[in-house]
Write an enzyme that holds these catalytic residues in place. Structure first.
Site, short mmCIF file in Angstrom:
data_model
loop_
_atom_site.label_atom_id
_atom_site.label_comp_id
_atom_site.label_asym_id
_atom_site.label_seq_id
_atom_site.Cartn_x
_atom_site.Cartn_y
_atom_site.Cartn_z
N SER A 240 0.90 -1.25 0.18
CA SER A 240 0.24 -0.11 0.04
C SER A 240 0.76 1.38 -0.01
O SER A 240 1.54 1.53 -0.99
CB SER A 240 -0.84 -0.13 1.22
OG SER A 240 -1.90 0.92 0.90
N HIS A 241 0.75 2.00 1.30
CA HIS A 241 1.42 3.24 1.09
C HIS A 241 2.70 3.33 1.47
O HIS A 241 3.57 4.29 1.60
CB HIS A 241 0.65 4.32 2.19
CG HIS A 241 0.77 3.58 3.51
ND1 HIS A 241 -0.17 2.41 3.52
CD2 HIS A 241 1.17 3.75 4.52
CE1 HIS A 241 -0.07 2.24 4.96
NE2 HIS A 241 1.00 2.85 5.58
N ASP B 172 -2.76 6.47 -3.19
CA ASP B 172 -1.53 5.66 -2.62
C ASP B 172 -0.97 4.67 -3.78
O ASP B 172 -1.64 4.31 -4.60
CB ASP B 172 -1.86 5.21 -1.28
CG ASP B 172 -2.69 4.05 -1.24
OD1 ASP B 172 -3.69 3.68 -2.25
OD2 ASP B 172 -2.84 3.13 -0.28
N ASP C 117 -1.58 1.21 -3.81
CA ASP C 117 -2.38 0.42 -4.31
C ASP C 117 -3.90 1.03 -4.66
O ASP C 117 -4.80 0.22 -5.12
CB ASP C 117 -2.58 -0.80 -3.44
CG ASP C 117 -3.21 -0.39 -1.99
OD1 ASP C 117 -3.08 0.62 -1.66
OD2 ASP C 117 -3.73 -1.31 -1.38
N ASP D 170 -6.08 2.50 -3.01
CA ASP D 170 -7.45 2.58 -2.21
C ASP D 170 -7.56 3.86 -1.41
O ASP D 170 -8.61 3.88 -0.75
CB ASP D 170 -7.58 1.24 -1.32
CG ASP D 170 -6.15 1.07 -0.54
OD1 ASP D 170 -5.20 1.82 -0.55
OD2 ASP D 170 -6.30 -0.15 0.26
N ARG D 171 -6.46 4.51 -1.19
CA ARG D 171 -6.50 5.86 -0.59
C ARG D 171 -6.65 7.04 -1.44
O ARG D 171 -6.35 7.23 -2.62
CB ARG D 171 -5.25 6.10 0.33
CG ARG D 171 -5.17 5.07 1.41
CD ARG D 171 -4.03 5.40 2.21
NE ARG D 171 -3.72 4.40 3.22
CZ ARG D 171 -2.90 4.67 4.21
NH1 ARG D 171 -2.46 5.75 4.41
NH2 ARG D 171 -2.73 3.41 5.16
N LYS E 102 -11.53 0.08 0.40
CA LYS E 102 -11.67 1.39 0.14
C LYS E 102 -11.12 1.94 -1.27
O LYS E 102 -10.66 1.09 -2.08
CB LYS E 102 -10.66 2.31 1.19
CG LYS E 102 -9.53 1.78 1.25
CD LYS E 102 -8.65 2.55 2.60
CE LYS E 102 -7.20 2.06 2.87
NZ LYS E 102 -7.06 0.86 3.54
C1 VG1 Z 1 -2.97 2.08 8.56
C2 VG1 Z 1 -3.91 3.13 8.77
C3 VG1 Z 1 -5.52 2.37 8.27
C4 VG1 Z 1 -5.47 1.44 7.03
C5 VG1 Z 1 -4.39 0.73 6.89
C6 VG1 Z 1 -4.09 -0.13 5.71
O1 VG1 Z 1 -2.89 1.12 9.45
O2 VG1 Z 1 -4.17 3.81 9.79
O3 VG1 Z 1 -6.38 3.33 8.62
O4 VG1 Z 1 -6.73 0.72 7.01
O5 VG1 Z 1 -3.07 1.46 7.09
O6 VG1 Z 1 -4.20 0.98 4.60
P1 VG1 Z 1 -2.01 1.26 10.81
O7 VG1 Z 1 -2.24 -0.04 11.51
O8 VG1 Z 1 -0.42 1.38 10.25
O9 VG1 Z 1 -2.29 2.35 11.50
V1 VG1 Z 1 -3.63 0.73 3.10
O10 VG1 Z 1 -3.89 1.88 2.13
O11 VG1 Z 1 -2.28 0.44 3.61
O12 VG1 Z 1 -4.14 -0.84 2.53
CO CO Z 2 -3.69 1.28 0.25
#
Ligand code: VG1
Ligand code: CO
Length: 543
Positions: free
Chosen positions: A113-114, A277, A279, A281-282, A376
């Site tokens: 993801s990010h 982001d 992938d 989804d953000r 998302k």
């Molecule tokens: C983070 C965010 C959370 C989100 C998760 C996955 O998790 O705070 O809101 O759902 O990333 O998003 P954490 O446990 O690091 O706070 V993504 O876009 O990484 O799939």
């Molecule tokens: Co993501």
């Protein structure tokens, strides 16, 4: 073609976090690491014999090599079919849609993801179920149990497949269908938002900048925004996915999407800015000179969703993760619809969406979505915003000002302390937890604690319970501080401190968020003793 049963031994640390298993890429590339985890997913979900799986990822380094391994393992485990995005690409929401559209039994999404990508950065893998959503906690627990006892995995000895060749291919008895990653998703978007209306908006000269951050949304944004909606070429920047995201950090927030932020605050800023982001989804939403917090974006979309064809009949309800600001609660109340508070992570929204209890959901971390998929969806949020901008004829800042006037403004900020020594972070949380019972009524730096607890969730649909989901302290005067440890990091611990202060006085709706949040931040730091406990006085990232 020879099928191999490979002897292995359990590998420690294969416990999925907030969103699948995330590790350093180098860890994923260690002998048997990926294979062990994939076999555990297969075993933990009851085997894949005769099943159809959707497979794709965000294009980061190791994406294609990992897909080749997963395909050979799916084949050796007697899967009937794998549907794969061309070039191994599928955004997370597009994968969710494809699982639902094809009535597949599940999907494997390759993404961290990010988190940054590359040989020295991060990689990740998660499993989504037949509803298109991330595996529930019960299922990820089962998968984790399998990783602890695994002694064998199955893999076919086959050549790599050309992942760019669209159409049907065969690997032994298994069919591999390579599909255009964008087409089905783009079709879905047209059923939700008013494309002709948005096309007219662009035709009338509306300007936009979409920063795809060198990640997977590039091809989706080029197709939907520029080709289908007629936004001028160049509207999408950084639109070519790259294995290391152009050496960037594909996290759409004011810090990492600074190029876009600067542009939106310049003299010739476009009308609307957005970023997504790794992938896809953000989403980050920014107007001319006006950054919209994700929590506010969720509230705004809730207030105006009925302007888009997909939500014309109104919303069944909404949900937000616990640390997300309570702005959406206030809008939901005025609409007379239910509002649910869930733990962090999209997997907790799935049951509510499946049961028809909610239509929109969101998180403070820039995730917004609806019941059109079970993830998302960054580009969807941008399109819904465009639909609302087109229908109302207002600017982003006008829409926000109206929202705050009607419901009050939840000033909001998140402070991230990254790479903290794990033991120190745990000790800080333990000590804070131990204090909670006696806190109500006490005063810290001028703020009086109204309530303090550790969030636990009882799923109203299946009755499952999740404990230890973040410490929340509310203060008299509608301020709140939340502490959580991240479940997506790959190094040490990340402490997240979420700050919120509601303001309903219409004369104080345009203040600097930092100034408004000073009191609650100081109280939270005093209460947790964070600086002394971790040795960290300033956050690494403030969003
Ligand atoms: C983070 C965010 C959370 C989100 C998760 C996955 O998790 O705070 O809101 O759902 O990333 O998003 P954490 O446990 O690091 O706070 V993504 O876009 O990484 O799939
Ligand atoms: Co993501």
């Amino acid at each position: 073609m020879p099928m191999q049963n490979v002897r292995t031994t359990p590998i420690e640390g294969q416990k999925p976090g907030t969103s699948g298993l995330r590790k350093k890429t180098a860890v994923f590339r260690r002998p048997h690491f990926l294979e062990n985890y994939v076999q555990s997913i297969f075993d933990g979900t009851g085997g894949v014999e005769g099943k159809t799986l959707v497979i794709g990822g965000d294009g980061r380094f190791f994406n294609d090599a990992a897909i080749q391994i997963i395909l050979r393992m799916a084949c050796a485990n007697s899967a009937a079919k794998c549907v794969v995005g061309q070039g191994g690409l599928l955004s997370t929401p597009a994968a969710s849609h494809l699982i639902r559209l094809r009535k597949a039994d599940g999907g494997l999404i390759l993404s961290a993801s990010h988190n940054p990508g590359g040989p020295d950065a991060d990689f990740g893998l998660k499993y989504n179920g037949p509803n298109g959503g991330p595996a529930t906690e019960a299922l990820t627990d089962k998968i984790y149990e399998c990783t602890k006892t695994l002694v064998l995995y199955k893999i076919a000895a086959a050549e790599d497949l050309d992942l760019h060749k669209l159409g049907s291919h065969k690997l032994e008895n298994m069919v591999i269908e390579i599909v255009d990653p964008v087409a089905d998703y783009a079709d879905l978007m047209q059923t939700i938002v008013d494309f002709p209306k948005i096309r007219q908006l662009f035709a009338d000269g509306f300007t936009m900048c979409f920063d795809a951050m060198h990640a997977v949304t590039g091809p989706y944004a080029h197709t939907v925004l520029e080709d289908m909606l007629g936004a001028p070429k160049g509207t999408v920047i950084n639109g070519q996915p790259s294995p290391d995201f152009g050496k960037g950090h594909p996290d759409p927030n004011p810090i990492w999407a600074k190029t876009l932020m600067d542009k939106m605050h310049s003299a010739d800023a476009p009308d609307f800015g957005a970023a997504s982001d790794g992938d896809g989804d953000r989403n980050m939403i920014v107007g001319r000179g006006a950054y919209v917090t994700p929590s506010d974006s969720l509230a705004l979309l809730t207030a105006h969703a009925h302007l888009a064809p997909g939500y014309r009949d109104g919303l069944a309800g909404v949900a937000r993760s616990m640390p997300t600001s309570r702005a959406v609660d206030r809008v939901a109340e005025s609409l007379g619809i239910g509002c649910f508070e869930t733990p962090t992570g999209w997997k907790f929204f799935g049951n509510l969406l499946d049961a028809g209890k909610v239509t929109l959901c969101g998180e403070e971390s820039a995730g917004t979505g609806s019941d059109h998929v079970r993830e998302k969806d960054g580009l969807w949020a941008v399109l819904l915003w465009l639909n609302i901008l087109a229908e109302t004829g207002k600017s982003v800042s006008e829409l926000m000002a109206d929202l705050w006037k009607a419901h009050g403004r939840c000033y909001y900020s998140r402070l991230d302390f990254e790479g903290v020594d794990s033991d120190k972070a745990m000790t800080m949380m333990d000590r804070l937890r131990a204090k909670l019972d006696g806190l109500a009524g006490s005063t810290i730096g001028g703020l009086t604690v109204a309530a303090a607890d550790e969030f636990a969730y009882l799923d109203p649909v299946d009755g499952s319970q999740s404990t230890g989901q973040g410490i929340r302290i509310t203060f008299a005067g509608d301020a709140r501080a939340v502490f959580r440890l991240s479940g997506t990091g790959t190094q040490g611990a990340t402490i997240r401190l979420y700050l919120e202060q509601l303001e309903t006085n219409t004369d104080r709706l345009q203040e600097a968020p930092d100034a408004v949040l000073t009191a609650v931040r100081d109280a939270a730091l005093t209460l947790s003793d964070l600086v002394a406990m971790t040795g960290r006085s300033t956050p690494d990232v403030i969003t």
